[in-house]
Write an enzyme that holds these catalytic residues in place. Sequence first.
Site, PDB file in Angstrom:
ATOM      1  N   TYR A 116      -2.842  -1.663  10.197  1.00  0.00           N
ATOM      2  CA  TYR A 116      -2.900  -1.878   8.749  1.00  0.00           C
ATOM      3  C   TYR A 116      -1.635  -1.339   8.096  1.00  0.00           C
ATOM      4  O   TYR A 116      -0.983  -2.033   7.300  1.00  0.00           O
ATOM      5  CB  TYR A 116      -4.131  -1.190   8.159  1.00  0.00           C
ATOM      6  CG  TYR A 116      -4.177  -1.239   6.647  1.00  0.00           C
ATOM      7  CD1 TYR A 116      -4.723  -2.338   6.001  1.00  0.00           C
ATOM      8  CD2 TYR A 116      -3.662  -0.206   5.884  1.00  0.00           C
ATOM      9  CE1 TYR A 116      -4.756  -2.400   4.609  1.00  0.00           C
ATOM     10  CE2 TYR A 116      -3.678  -0.258   4.498  1.00  0.00           C
ATOM     11  CZ  TYR A 116      -4.227  -1.347   3.868  1.00  0.00           C
ATOM     12  OH  TYR A 116      -4.249  -1.407   2.488  1.00  0.00           O
TER      13      TYR A 116
ATOM     14  N   SER B 283       0.856  -1.186   0.000  1.00  0.00           N
ATOM     15  CA  SER B 283       0.000   0.000   0.000  1.00  0.00           C
ATOM     16  C   SER B 283       0.890   1.235   0.000  1.00  0.00           C
ATOM     17  O   SER B 283       2.026   1.194   0.495  1.00  0.00           O
ATOM     18  CB  SER B 283      -0.884   0.023   1.254  1.00  0.00           C
ATOM     19  OG  SER B 283      -1.559   1.261   1.389  1.00  0.00           O
TER      20      SER B 283
END
Length: 263
Positions: A150, A137
């Site tokens: 996350y 990400s």
Amino acid sequence: MQISDNTILITGGGTGIGRALAEAFHARGNRIIVTGRRREMLQQTLDANPGMDAIELDIRDAADIRRVAGELRQSHPTLNAVIHNAGIMRTEDLQGGDTADAEDTIATNLLGPICLTAALMPLLLQQAQSTIVTVSSGLAFLPGAITPTYCATKAAIHSYSQSLRYQLRDTPVRVLEIVPPYVQTELTGPAHASDPNAMPLKAFVDEVMAIIEASPDAQEVCVDRVKPLRNAAAGGDYAAFFQRFNDARSGAAAAQWKGRSAP
């Protein structure tokens, strides 16, 4: 990564980026197996894409991973690619003392891909050419403070991908990391899929596939929209960028995402 004539396992392939990648690779002449925890979502993917296969898999469960790896050795002995797409994203209050979301996130986003890679490694090593695709990400490089675990797992996936690539350098297995920006999926709930601040899913996958087609030996796939995050540390004002980025996310975004999790 070769763009066609692969046998590809895609985790989290019933929804979002996973399904979109599955459909894009399927359209280019690849044999696709999608996995996920929800049979109904997998079935919807199969119904819309005749010729795909599906296997239910709880990526958090090491025994289930071993089961699926065993099934794949029998049912798909030509498997030569895995795309580690399954993931969850949850907001966390780090002053609250509760680690349940953090534990679930680590099990899904980090331990799951590590264990699945290990389980599939013998099969991947025996192929003439194989690819392990990790999905990190932009938040691996500039964390969003409202989703701390996350972001930490995605930073770890980036690091793991580098080490894996180095250790496999003299084998037929290549390692490719896809680095998404904020994309319109239901990762944090239905509103996420229509957020105008997020990149449309089709545009993201189209750009990813174009990069892979143009650069089959690439080690990272970064669409233009994620490059400010990917290159944040090289920009010379990381601390200020981090502050601005997180200040912008801490208001409306935090309220929208509060308590939401991936399906």
